[in-house]
Design a protein around this motif. Structure first.
Motif, PDB file in Angstrom:
ATOM      1  N   PRO A  76       0.829  -1.202   0.000  1.00 20.68           N
ATOM      2  CA  PRO A  76       0.000   0.000   0.000  1.00 20.68           C
ATOM      3  C   PRO A  76       0.865   1.255   0.000  1.00 20.68           C
ATOM      4  O   PRO A  76       1.950   1.279   0.582  1.00 20.68           O
ATOM      5  N   ASN A  77       0.369   2.293  -0.647  1.00 17.07           N
ATOM      6  CA  ASN A  77       1.072   3.578  -0.654  1.00 17.07           C
ATOM      7  C   ASN A  77       0.046   4.682  -0.820  1.00 17.07           C
ATOM      8  O   ASN A  77      -1.039   4.462  -1.352  1.00 17.07           O
ATOM      9  N   ALA A  78       0.397   5.884  -0.358  1.00 19.22           N
ATOM     10  CA  ALA A  78      -0.547   6.996  -0.444  1.00 19.22           C
ATOM     11  C   ALA A  78       0.167   8.325  -0.251  1.00 19.22           C
ATOM     12  O   ALA A  78       1.093   8.440   0.558  1.00 19.22           O
ATOM     13  N   TYR A  79      -0.278   9.316  -1.004  1.00 20.88           N
ATOM     14  CA  TYR A  79       0.156  10.695  -0.808  1.00 20.88           C
ATOM     15  C   TYR A  79      -0.414  11.203   0.510  1.00 20.88           C
ATOM     16  O   TYR A  79      -1.567  10.936   0.849  1.00 20.88           O
ATOM     17  N   VAL A  80       0.414  11.968   1.251  1.00 22.20           N
ATOM     18  CA  VAL A  80      -0.018  12.551   2.520  1.00 22.20           C
ATOM     19  C   VAL A  80       0.105  14.073   2.422  1.00 22.20           C
ATOM     20  O   VAL A  80       1.203  14.601   2.215  1.00 22.20           O
ATOM     21  N   SER A  81      -1.021  14.763   2.560  1.00 23.32           N
ATOM     22  CA  SER A  81      -1.018  16.225   2.540  1.00 23.32           C
ATOM     23  C   SER A  81      -0.551  16.775   3.886  1.00 23.32           C
ATOM     24  O   SER A  81      -0.967  16.271   4.940  1.00 23.32           O
ATOM     25  N   PRO A  82       0.265  17.827   3.884  1.00 20.30           N
ATOM     26  CA  PRO A  82       0.684  18.442   5.158  1.00 20.30           C
ATOM     27  C   PRO A  82      -0.481  18.960   5.982  1.00 20.30           C
ATOM     28  O   PRO A  82      -0.396  19.029   7.217  1.00 20.30           O
ATOM     29  N   ASP A  83      -1.575  19.300   5.308  1.00 20.18           N
ATOM     30  CA  ASP A  83      -2.744  19.838   6.026  1.00 20.18           C
ATOM     31  C   ASP A  83      -3.381  18.826   6.963  1.00 20.18           C
ATOM     32  O   ASP A  83      -4.121  19.201   7.873  1.00 20.18           O
ATOM     33  N   TRP A  84      -3.135  17.548   6.740  1.00 24.14           N
ATOM     34  CA  TRP A  84      -3.821  16.513   7.514  1.00 24.14           C
ATOM     35  C   TRP A  84      -3.208  16.281   8.900  1.00 24.14           C
ATOM     36  O   TRP A  84      -3.836  15.680   9.767  1.00 24.14           O
ATOM     37  N   VAL A  91       5.553  19.195   5.410  1.00 21.56           N
ATOM     38  CA  VAL A  91       5.689  19.140   3.956  1.00 21.56           C
ATOM     39  C   VAL A  91       4.942  17.914   3.421  1.00 21.56           C
ATOM     40  O   VAL A  91       4.704  16.957   4.163  1.00 21.56           O
ATOM     41  N   PRO A  92       4.592  17.920   2.118  1.00 22.63           N
ATOM     42  CA  PRO A  92       3.966  16.724   1.546  1.00 22.63           C
ATOM     43  C   PRO A  92       4.925  15.536   1.600  1.00 22.63           C
ATOM     44  O   PRO A  92       6.149  15.699   1.556  1.00 22.63           O
ATOM     45  N   THR A  93       4.359  14.357   1.691  1.00 22.50           N
ATOM     46  CA  THR A  93       5.191  13.146   1.666  1.00 22.50           C
ATOM     47  C   THR A  93       4.380  12.011   1.055  1.00 22.50           C
ATOM     48  O   THR A  93       3.219  12.174   0.696  1.00 22.50           O
ATOM     49  N   ALA A 167       5.151   4.866   7.568  1.00 26.58           N
ATOM     50  CA  ALA A 167       3.748   5.010   7.958  1.00 26.58           C
ATOM     51  C   ALA A 167       3.588   6.041   9.066  1.00 26.58           C
ATOM     52  O   ALA A 167       2.778   5.871   9.975  1.00 26.58           O
ATOM     53  N   GLY A 168       4.396   7.097   8.992  1.00 33.14           N
ATOM     54  CA  GLY A 168       4.253   8.184   9.957  1.00 33.14           C
ATOM     55  C   GLY A 168       4.841   7.906  11.326  1.00 33.14           C
ATOM     56  O   GLY A 168       4.484   8.588  12.287  1.00 33.14           O
ATOM     57  N   GLN A 169       5.761   6.929  11.410  1.00 33.08           N
ATOM     58  CA  GLN A 169       6.325   6.596  12.719  1.00 33.08           C
ATOM     59  C   GLN A 169       7.087   7.765  13.349  1.00 33.08           C
ATOM     60  O   GLN A 169       7.307   7.782  14.555  1.00 33.08           O
ATOM     61  N   ASN A 170       7.502   8.725  12.535  1.00 39.30           N
ATOM     62  CA  ASN A 170       8.260   9.875  13.036  1.00 39.30           C
ATOM     63  C   ASN A 170       7.358  11.053  13.431  1.00 39.30           C
ATOM     64  O   ASN A 170       7.849  12.136  13.711  1.00 39.30           O
ATOM     65  N   LYS A 171       6.054  10.828  13.464  1.00 42.09           N
ATOM     66  CA  LYS A 171       5.100  11.874  13.826  1.00 42.09           C
ATOM     67  C   LYS A 171       4.435  11.536  15.159  1.00 42.09           C
ATOM     68  O   LYS A 171       4.342  10.358  15.540  1.00 42.09           O
ATOM     69  N   PRO A 172       3.930  12.553  15.879  1.00 46.36           N
ATOM     70  CA  PRO A 172       3.172  12.269  17.106  1.00 46.36           C
ATOM     71  C   PRO A 172       1.943  11.416  16.790  1.00 46.36           C
ATOM     72  O   PRO A 172       1.406  11.451  15.684  1.00 46.36           O
ATOM     73  N   GLN A 173       1.516  10.674  17.790  1.00 43.51           N
ATOM     74  CA  GLN A 173       0.407   9.748  17.571  1.00 43.51           C
ATOM     75  C   GLN A 173      -0.850  10.457  17.082  1.00 43.51           C
ATOM     76  O   GLN A 173      -1.554   9.948  16.202  1.00 43.51           O
ATOM     77  N   ALA A 174      -1.145  11.646  17.602  1.00 41.76           N
ATOM     78  CA  ALA A 174      -2.351  12.359  17.186  1.00 41.76           C
ATOM     79  C   ALA A 174      -2.287  12.719  15.702  1.00 41.76           C
ATOM     80  O   ALA A 174      -3.290  12.599  14.978  1.00 41.76           O
ATOM     81  N   ALA A 175      -1.125  13.142  15.244  1.00 41.31           N
ATOM     82  CA  ALA A 175      -0.963  13.493  13.834  1.00 41.31           C
ATOM     83  C   ALA A 175      -1.087  12.252  12.959  1.00 41.31           C
ATOM     84  O   ALA A 175      -1.719  12.277  11.895  1.00 41.31           O
ATOM     85  N   ARG A 176      -0.500  11.170  13.417  1.00 46.19           N
ATOM     86  CA  ARG A 176      -0.562   9.917  12.655  1.00 46.19           C
ATOM     87  C   ARG A 176      -2.012   9.423  12.558  1.00 46.19           C
ATOM     88  O   ARG A 176      -2.458   8.990  11.492  1.00 46.19           O
ATOM     89  N   ALA A 177      -2.740   9.517  13.667  1.00 47.12           N
ATOM     90  CA  ALA A 177      -4.139   9.088  13.668  1.00 47.12           C
ATOM     91  C   ALA A 177      -4.973   9.962  12.734  1.00 47.12           C
ATOM     92  O   ALA A 177      -5.865   9.460  12.033  1.00 47.12           O
ATOM     93  N   ALA A 178      -4.682  11.254  12.702  1.00 46.62           N
ATOM     94  CA  ALA A 178      -5.430  12.160  11.837  1.00 46.62           C
ATOM     95  C   ALA A 178      -5.195  11.818  10.364  1.00 46.62           C
ATOM     96  O   ALA A 178      -6.143  11.810   9.562  1.00 46.62           O
TER      97      ALA A 178
END
Length: 200
Positions: A76-84, A91-93, A167-178
């Motif tokens: 699986p893969n997906a674009y991630v918007s910074p706004d999310w 930045v986008p990733t 899969a967002g492991q470098n982000k806080p849990q709240a950001a990853r969940a969002a």
């Protein structure tokens, strides 16, 4: 593979499960004419070997036996918007899962090739239930043998497993969940599930 250690995927059972679930990837190898690749279905023959086949006319088929090759499966893969993220200055990733299997290739004999083809079809036909399973017995007599002459079977003897699970492991849990929630809403359920899997 991604150089950030946060995304290094070490769970071999999970990597194998991804390879088995996708069942298809890209094989890369060097040839006398330069690097070449081929898209192939593959099946685990045992713990450290995958089997695959190529058309006899494929650019890799003439030189592959005895060479080192790399088989890559994209999950699986997906674009991630910074706004999310709900965080400033992002930045986008692109989040993704991928597995690389590296090793030496040997040619299969006819019996092993037949077993491989039967195994690949049985593996994927089982997923189509309740449809009746297709087998080569449904082909008219002699046709399978003629078609078999057009392909060559190989085994990749895996010496290295490399995986990336970004899969967002470098982000806080709240950001990853969002982000996972936004992906799920957009129908990117595979990537959303991978992001949610590592959260409490």
């Amino acid at each position: 593979m991604h150089p950030d250690p946060a995304f290094a995927w070490k769970d071999r059972a999970a990597m194998r499960a991804l390879v088995e679930s996708v069942g298809f990837g890209t094989l890369f190898a060097e040839t006398a004419e330069g690097p070449r690749c081929a898209q192939v279905p593959a099946l685990f023959l045992d713990e450290d070997r995958i089997g695959f086949h190529l058309s006899r006319h494929n650019a890799l088929a003439q030189e592959l036996a005895g060479r080192r090759a790399l088989f890559v499966v994209q999950g699986p893969n997906a674009y991630v918007s910074p706004d999310w993220y709900g965080m400033a200055d992002q930045v986008p990733t692109w989040n993704y899962a991928a597995v690389e299997l590296d090793g030496m290739v040997t040619a299969m004999d006819r019996d092993a090739l037949i077993a491989l083809i039967d195994g690949v079809s049985a593996h994927h036909e089982a997923r189509l239930a309740p449809k009746a399973v297709w087998t080569r017995d449904k082909m008219r007599e002699g046709l399978f043998d003629r078609m078999l002459g057009g392909v060559t079977g190989y085994a990749l003897h895996i010496t290295q497993w490399r995986g990336t699970l970004k899969a967002g492991q470098n982000k806080p849990q709240a950001a990853r969940a969002a982000v996972a929630e936004m992906l799920a809403q957009r129908g990117e359920s595979g990537m959303a599930a991978l992001m949610q899997a590592g959260m409490p």
